[in-house]
Design a protein around this motif. Structure first.
Motif, short mmCIF file in Angstrom:
data_model
loop_
_atom_site.label_atom_id
_atom_site.label_comp_id
_atom_site.label_asym_id
_atom_site.label_seq_id
_atom_site.Cartn_x
_atom_site.Cartn_y
_atom_site.Cartn_z
N THR A 63 0.84 -1.21 0.00
CA THR A 63 0.00 0.00 0.00
C THR A 63 0.87 1.26 0.00
N ASP A 64 1.84 1.29 0.93
CA ASP A 64 2.69 2.49 1.05
C ASP A 64 3.57 2.67 -0.19
N GLY A 65 4.17 1.57 -0.64
CA GLY A 65 5.13 1.66 -1.76
C GLY A 65 4.44 2.04 -3.07
N LEU A 66 3.28 1.46 -3.33
CA LEU A 66 2.56 1.78 -4.57
C LEU A 66 2.09 3.23 -4.54
N ARG A 67 1.62 3.65 -3.35
CA ARG A 67 1.15 5.04 -3.23
C ARG A 67 2.31 6.00 -3.47
N ARG A 68 3.45 5.71 -2.85
CA ARG A 68 4.64 6.56 -3.03
C ARG A 68 5.03 6.65 -4.50
N ALA A 69 4.82 5.54 -5.23
CA ALA A 69 5.19 5.53 -6.65
C ALA A 69 4.11 6.18 -7.52
N THR A 294 16.96 -20.19 10.33
CA THR A 294 15.85 -19.65 9.55
C THR A 294 16.41 -19.23 8.20
N ILE A 295 15.54 -18.69 7.36
CA ILE A 295 16.00 -18.19 6.07
C ILE A 295 15.58 -16.74 5.98
N ASN A 296 16.51 -15.91 5.58
CA ASN A 296 16.22 -14.49 5.40
C ASN A 296 15.73 -14.25 3.98
N LYS A 297 14.44 -13.91 3.87
CA LYS A 297 13.86 -13.53 2.56
C LYS A 297 13.20 -12.17 2.81
N ASP A 298 13.99 -11.16 2.87
CA ASP A 298 13.50 -9.83 3.26
C ASP A 298 12.29 -9.40 2.42
N THR A 299 11.14 -9.31 3.08
CA THR A 299 9.90 -8.97 2.38
C THR A 299 9.97 -7.58 1.75
N ARG A 300 10.70 -6.68 2.40
CA ARG A 300 10.80 -5.30 1.87
C ARG A 300 11.40 -5.33 0.47
N LYS A 301 12.40 -6.22 0.27
CA LYS A 301 13.05 -6.28 -1.05
C LYS A 301 12.14 -6.91 -2.09
N LEU A 302 11.38 -7.93 -1.68
CA LEU A 302 10.50 -8.61 -2.65
C LEU A 302 9.37 -7.68 -3.11
N VAL A 303 8.80 -6.97 -2.15
CA VAL A 303 7.73 -6.01 -2.48
C VAL A 303 8.30 -4.91 -3.38
N ALA A 304 9.49 -4.42 -3.04
CA ALA A 304 10.10 -3.34 -3.85
C ALA A 304 10.33 -3.83 -5.28
N GLU A 305 10.73 -5.07 -5.43
CA GLU A 305 10.98 -5.62 -6.76
C GLU A 305 9.68 -5.69 -7.57
N ALA A 306 8.59 -6.11 -6.90
CA ALA A 306 7.29 -6.18 -7.59
C ALA A 306 6.84 -4.78 -8.01
N ILE A 307 7.04 -3.80 -7.12
CA ILE A 307 6.63 -2.43 -7.45
C ILE A 307 7.49 -1.86 -8.57
N LYS A 308 8.76 -2.26 -8.59
CA LYS A 308 9.64 -1.82 -9.68
C LYS A 308 9.10 -2.33 -11.03
N MET A 309 8.63 -3.58 -11.03
CA MET A 309 8.02 -4.13 -12.26
C MET A 309 6.82 -3.31 -12.69
N VAL A 310 5.98 -2.92 -11.72
CA VAL A 310 4.78 -2.14 -12.05
C VAL A 310 5.21 -0.83 -12.71
N GLY A 311 6.25 -0.20 -12.18
CA GLY A 311 6.75 1.06 -12.76
C GLY A 311 7.21 0.85 -14.19
N GLU A 312 7.93 -0.22 -14.43
CA GLU A 312 8.40 -0.50 -15.79
C GLU A 312 7.23 -0.70 -16.74
N LEU A 313 6.22 -1.42 -16.26
CA LEU A 313 5.03 -1.65 -17.09
C LEU A 313 4.30 -0.34 -17.37
N GLN A 314 4.19 0.49 -16.33
CA GLN A 314 3.47 1.77 -16.49
C GLN A 314 4.16 2.63 -17.55
N ARG A 315 5.48 2.63 -17.53
CA ARG A 315 6.23 3.47 -18.48
C ARG A 315 6.37 2.81 -19.84
N GLY A 316 5.84 1.59 -19.94
CA GLY A 316 5.95 0.88 -21.23
C GLY A 316 7.35 0.39 -21.50
#
Ligand code: BGC
Length: 365
Positions: A63-69, A294-316
Motif C-alpha cells: 500500500t505504502d510503496g505503490l502510493r509513493r510511486a 531460519t531463512i532471510n527472505k527480506d519482504t521489503r526487497k521482494l515487495v520493492a521488486e514487484a513495485i519496480k516491475m509495475v513502474g516499468e510496465l506503467q512506463r511501457g
C-alpha cells in the motif's frame, strides 16, 4: 513573442510525442494502451491469508510503496476461511475496478485460471508474487525468492546443525515436515531439501524413524501451526518413546515453533530444527539456542521488486527479469525475477539483520 511561445509549445509537444515514439495524439493513446498506462492507475494486490509474518507485513509495504510511486493501490487479503473463493472474488473485483496490474500471492496457485484469464482479457498484467500460479498462460511475470534454493539451504542446515551438535554420531534420527499442499512453494521447498537429504537417507547417514518421507505424508494443511504440532505429538508418541530425535526439517518458522512446542511439552531435549522467514519470535529462539536456523527472505526487497516491475510496465519499458527460462508453470515459461535467500543461524544473525529495524535489536547481547 507569440511566435516564440508557439514555437516553444510545438517543440515541447513534438518532444513529448517523440519521447513516446508517436506522432499524433490518437496514436499516443493507442500506444499507451499497448505499452504503458496512466501513472495513477489502480494496481491490485491479492495476498493469501496471513500464514506467516512475511505476508502479514507485505500488505502495508505494498500500500505504502505503490502510493509513493504514484499508483492507486487496491490491496486485499484472502480471509482465513473460504480463502480460495474469496481470493477469486477479490481478483474479479480488482478487474472491475480497472486495475492495470494485478499482483497475486496465490492461496492456491492451481485454482486461479479463470480469474487470470479474465484479467488478461481486461488488459491487466498479472504478476505472480512469491508463489507461482499454475497451468495457465495468463501469468505475465513471477517475482520471488529462489524457493528451491531455500529448500537446499534448509536441508544443508539440518545436516550441518546435527553434525555440530552431535559430533560423535555417525547417523542421525530425523523427521520431515512440508508446507501446505495447495501452495506450490511447499513442494518446491521440499524438493530442494530432499536434493540434499535423500542421498544421506540412501547411504544410511539419516534415518527417518517414522518412515514418512513422501511429500504427501509430511505436508501441513494450511501452513497451520496446530497441524504441525499435532503431527509432531503423534510422531513423538509413536516412534520416540525410547529413541532420540536429532533433527526436524521444518519448512518455515511458524511450523518450527509449533514443532519445538510439541517437543518441549513431551519433555524431550530440543533437536536441530530448521525454519524460514526470519519471524521475530524465531529470531529470538535462535538467539536463545532453541531453533537452529531460519531463512532471510527480506519482504521489503521482494515487495520493492514487484513495485519496480509495475513502474516499468506503467512506463511501457521492458520488464527487468533475471531468470527468463526456468519457471514452467505447466502452460508456459514465466519470465521471472529471482532474489537470493540467505541461511541464518545464531552465528550470522547479527550480520544478516544489520540495518533491519525490527530484527537487528533482537540479535544484540
Ligand atoms: C512462503 C513462505 C511462507 C509460507 C507460509 C510460502 O509460500 O514462500 O515464506 O512461510 O508460504 O505462509
Amino acid at each position: 513573442m507569440l511566435k516564440t511561445v508557439l514555437a516553444a509549445l510545438t517543440v515541447g509537444t513534438v518532444t513529448a510525442l517523440a519521447l513516446t515514439g508517436c506522432t499524433s495524439r490518437s496514436e499516443a493513446a493507442a500506444s499507451a494502451a499497448a505499452t504503458g498506462f496512466p501513472a495513477h492507475a489502480v494496481v491490485g494486490v491479492a495476498l493469501p491469508d496471513k500464514t506467516s509474518e512475511n505476508f502479514a507485513i507485505a500488505g502495508k509495504l505494498f500500500t505504502d510503496g505503490l502510493r509513493r510511486a504514484g499508483f492507486t493501490p487496491d490491496v486485499q487479503y484472502a480471509p482465513a476461511t473460504n480463502t480460495v473463493a474469496e481470493q477469486q472474488n477479490q481478483i474479479e473485483s480488482m478487474i472491475t475496478n480497472g486495475a492495470k496490474v494485478i499482483i497475486i500471492g496465490a492461496k492456491d496457485g492451481s485454482q486461479l485460471s479463470t480469474q487470470v484469464a479474465d484479467a488478461t482479457a481486461a488488459g491487466a498484467v498479472v504478476i505472480a508474487y512469491d508463489r507461482l500460479i499454475l497451468n495457465t498462460p495468463n501469468v505475465d511475470y513471477y517475482v520471488a525468492y529462489d524457493n528451491e534454493r531455500v529448500g537446499e539451504l534448509q536441508g544443508q542446515a539440518l545436516l550441518d546443525g546435527m553434525k555440530a551438535k552431535y559430533p560423535n554420531n555417525t547417523s542421525y534420527n530425523i523427521e520431515l515436515f512440508a508446507g501446505s499442499p495447495d501452495d506450490n512453494n511447499a513442494g518446491v521447498f521440499f524438493r530442494g531439501a530432499m536434493k540434499v537429504l535423500q542421498p544421506k537417507i540412501d547411504d544410511g547417514t539419516l534415518r527417518v524413524v517414522s518412515g514418512q518421507t513422501d511429500f504427501k505424508q509430511v505436508t501441513t494443511q494450511g501452513w497451520l501451526a496446530q497441524n504441525a504440532q499435532s503431527r509432531m505429538d503423534t510422531l513423538l508418541a509413536g516412534f520416540y518413546a525410547t529413541t532420540e530425535l536429532d533433527g526436524v526439517l521444518s519448512p518455515n518458522d511458524t511450523l518450527a515453533r509449533a514443532i519445538l512446542q510439541s517437543i518441549s511439552t513431551a519433555g524431550k531435549p530440543y533437536p536441530i530444527v530448521t525454519g524460514q522467514d526470519s519471524e521475530a519470535d524465531s529470531v529470538k529462539s535462535i538467539m536463545a539456542g532453541i531453533q537452529y536456523s531460519t531463512i532471510n527472505k527480506d519482504t521489503r526487497k521482494l515487495v520493492a521488486e514487484a513495485i519496480k516491475m509495475v513502474g516499468e510496465l506503467q512506463r511501457g519499458e521492458k520488464v527487468d527479469v533475471n531468470d527468463p527460462g526456468s519457471y514452467d508453470n505447466g502452460a508456459k515459461t514465466v519470465p521471472t525475477f529471482l532474489l537470493p535467500p540467505q541461511l541464518v543461524t545464531r552465528a550470522n544473525a547479527a550480520q544478516s539483520y544489520r540495518g533491519d529495524p525490527a530484527l537487528e535489536p533482537l540479535t544484540r547481547g
